[in-house]
Scaffold this motif. Sequence first.
Motif, PDB file in Angstrom:
ATOM      1  N   GLY A  42       0.716  -1.213  -0.044  1.00  0.00           N
ATOM      2  CA  GLY A  42       0.037  -0.177   0.132  1.00  0.00           C
ATOM      3  C   GLY A  42       0.961   1.355  -0.017  1.00  0.00           C
ATOM      4  N   VAL A  43       1.709   1.087   0.663  1.00  0.00           N
ATOM      5  CA  VAL A  43       2.845   2.499   0.835  1.00  0.00           C
ATOM      6  C   VAL A  43       3.566   2.689  -0.635  1.00  0.00           C
ATOM      7  CG1 VAL A  43       4.831   3.556   1.906  1.00  0.00           C
ATOM      8  CG2 VAL A  43       3.088   2.348   3.378  1.00  0.00           C
ATOM      9  N   PHE A  44       4.273   1.602  -0.909  1.00  0.00           N
ATOM     10  CA  PHE A  44       5.273   1.733  -1.998  1.00  0.00           C
ATOM     11  C   PHE A  44       4.478   1.609  -3.603  1.00  0.00           C
ATOM     12  CE2 PHE A  44       8.041   0.341   1.547  1.00  0.00           C
ATOM     13  CZ  PHE A  44       8.580   1.418   1.595  1.00  0.00           C
ATOM     14  N   VAL A  45       3.595   0.867  -3.630  1.00  0.00           N
ATOM     15  CA  VAL A  45       2.764   0.608  -4.807  1.00  0.00           C
ATOM     16  C   VAL A  45       1.744   1.456  -5.134  1.00  0.00           C
ATOM     17  CG1 VAL A  45       1.962  -1.085  -6.416  1.00  0.00           C
ATOM     18  CG2 VAL A  45       3.484  -1.752  -4.778  1.00  0.00           C
ATOM     19  N   ALA A  46       1.106   1.953  -4.176  1.00  0.00           N
ATOM     20  CA  ALA A  46      -0.353   3.064  -4.053  1.00  0.00           C
ATOM     21  C   ALA A  46       0.096   3.980  -5.314  1.00  0.00           C
ATOM     22  CB  ALA A  46      -0.552   3.307  -2.934  1.00  0.00           C
ATOM     23  N   PRO A  47       1.297   4.814  -5.145  1.00  0.00           N
ATOM     24  CA  PRO A  47       1.325   5.828  -6.096  1.00  0.00           C
ATOM     25  C   PRO A  47       1.296   5.516  -7.705  1.00  0.00           C
ATOM     26  CG  PRO A  47       3.031   6.039  -4.326  1.00  0.00           C
ATOM     27  CD  PRO A  47       2.366   4.504  -4.400  1.00  0.00           C
ATOM     28  N   PHE A  48       2.004   4.144  -7.970  1.00  0.00           N
ATOM     29  CA  PHE A  48       1.907   3.555  -9.268  1.00  0.00           C
ATOM     30  C   PHE A  48       0.302   3.297  -9.606  1.00  0.00           C
ATOM     31  CE2 PHE A  48       5.897   2.388  -7.764  1.00  0.00           C
ATOM     32  CZ  PHE A  48       6.592   2.770  -8.841  1.00  0.00           C
ATOM     33  N   LEU A  49      -0.582   2.768  -8.576  1.00  0.00           N
ATOM     34  CA  LEU A  49      -1.806   2.573  -8.958  1.00  0.00           C
ATOM     35  C   LEU A  49      -2.663   3.925  -8.989  1.00  0.00           C
ATOM     36  CD1 LEU A  49      -2.382  -0.461  -6.392  1.00  0.00           C
ATOM     37  CD2 LEU A  49      -2.517  -0.563  -8.820  1.00  0.00           C
ATOM     38  N   LEU A  50      -2.246   4.911  -8.357  1.00  0.00           N
ATOM     39  CA  LEU A  50      -2.881   5.879  -8.444  1.00  0.00           C
ATOM     40  C   LEU A  50      -2.847   6.509 -10.051  1.00  0.00           C
ATOM     41  CD1 LEU A  50      -4.208   8.733  -7.160  1.00  0.00           C
ATOM     42  CD2 LEU A  50      -1.927   9.387  -6.548  1.00  0.00           C
ATOM     43  N   VAL A  51      -1.533   6.691 -10.472  1.00  0.00           N
ATOM     44  CA  VAL A  51      -1.173   6.829 -11.818  1.00  0.00           C
ATOM     45  C   VAL A  51      -2.150   6.202 -12.941  1.00  0.00           C
ATOM     46  CG1 VAL A  51       0.468   7.333 -13.349  1.00  0.00           C
ATOM     47  CG2 VAL A  51       1.089   8.115 -11.251  1.00  0.00           C
ATOM     48  N   VAL A  52      -1.971   4.874 -12.581  1.00  0.00           N
ATOM     49  CA  VAL A  52      -2.639   3.828 -13.458  1.00  0.00           C
ATOM     50  C   VAL A  52      -4.203   4.267 -13.500  1.00  0.00           C
ATOM     51  CG1 VAL A  52      -3.538   1.570 -13.716  1.00  0.00           C
ATOM     52  CG2 VAL A  52      -1.037   2.093 -13.411  1.00  0.00           C
ATOM     53  N   SER A  53      -4.726   4.704 -12.363  1.00  0.00           N
ATOM     54  CA  SER A  53      -6.280   4.760 -12.276  1.00  0.00           C
ATOM     55  C   SER A  53      -6.616   6.175 -13.042  1.00  0.00           C
ATOM     56  CB  SER A  53      -6.702   4.938 -10.900  1.00  0.00           C
ATOM     57  OG  SER A  53      -6.521   3.714 -10.128  1.00  0.00           O
ATOM     58  N   LEU A  54      -5.913   7.202 -13.095  1.00  0.00           N
ATOM     59  CA  LEU A  54      -6.102   8.501 -13.278  1.00  0.00           C
ATOM     60  C   LEU A  54      -5.608   8.289 -15.049  1.00  0.00           C
ATOM     61  CD1 LEU A  54      -4.204  10.721 -11.036  1.00  0.00           C
ATOM     62  CD2 LEU A  54      -6.777  10.537 -11.341  1.00  0.00           C
TER      63      LEU A  54
END
Length: 457
Positions: A42-54
């Motif tokens: 959640g801490v390290f991969v969430a930024p990647f998921l944030l960009v993927v979602s947007l």
Amino acid sequence: MTATVDPTTPTAPPDAPSDPRPSRSVWAQLRPLVLRLHFLAGVFVAPFLLVVSLTGLAYVFSPQLSDLVHGGQLLVADGPRTATVPLDDQVAAAVAAEPAGTLASLTVPVDPERTTAVVFDVPGLADDVQRTVYVDPWTGEVRGALDTWFGYPPLQATLDNLHRHLLLGEPGRLYSETAASWLPVLVLGGLALWVGRHRARRRELVVPPVGARPGRARIRGWHATTAVWMTVGLAFLSVTGLTWSTFAGERFQAVVTSLQGRSPALEAEPVAVRDGVPVISYDDAVARAREAGLVDRLAVTVPAEPGGVVTVSEDADTWPVQRDSVALDPYTGEVTERLDWAAGFPFLAKLTSIGILAHMGLLWGLPNQLALAALAVGLLCVLFWGYRMAWLRRPARALAPRGVFRGLSQPVGFAVVLVTVAAGWLMPVFGVSLVAFLLVDALLGRRAARGSVSRTG
């Protein structure tokens, strides 16, 4: 004073434990590990998921956005419509508009509002980029030209590349593969934690805590319940996204090939050259394909050499999927080869194609797009709630302590290692990043332990 020992009192052997602990269940051993892994991901991969979602949210509506931006080329002009101009005349108009290009193919639309796309290979363009000239089928007028990537107009191609690799080329694809690799770990780990916590209260698994008091407990409820509702959709996006990723995609293709599940293609063997005999017209090729049962949008490929066959393929993106194709004798128009979607494609090939179309939001049209948009917005909310919980539960070690491997029994530890190695082989980016996370986590834990010893000393 010397203590006396009653000889009638039984004494335990000196090597026997004074407080033997009962063996813990498998879940009791795994829960701290799953919690720690869920926290790290959640801490390290969430930024990647944030960009993927947007970026995915922007891409899912790219067909409509392309019509707005490139409508002058993609859509026909207003005016009276009686009969369409012959395809050969449309191609001739496109060739006149792009004299430096080499004719490659044309796409015949089914939608009367769409222009005919005549595709050229033009020197100086980037790899996989072609020049497409758009012709109004009702008037024969050239509506304009665009540089297209696999048939995508510029805006749609840009949004696709932004979602896949942030416009950074092959190196940028690592970001999307990292997100797709870790997403099932996050989803399944969170689902296991939530089910383990509320297995006695099944209603709380699927109903958000609407009436709960504000605070971390309510945030956790919304975070988990929303993720539970999206489990199947997120797992689907992860698996289909990995099928065309760089490293996991190679593994996937190797497995599919070993199971004989790859998509077949026409062999398109050339025929004997007939000097002085004209090749069939584009209208004849389309008519022969229609007679052969091809009904959807058609892509006609022009033979590059004399004697090369003309191929006509259905290029449908919506359900029901139509991907039949035929090869035609360039001189007689007879069908020399046929490939049917229903009988000629293996089950795995069909499943992969359908999954990719659904991932792109094309399979069921607007409902498919809205479902993907809901998943993207839901994932953004889950990520926000996750970070909010981590902020409220500081320090992090109180939530997910280190050293969880030491609490595993030998059989459970061996099973964890085996599953991790298998997942790392199937998803190499996940395996490498997991090792990196564990090493950094171990180093931080050792540093924290040294600091604690120095303070107590």
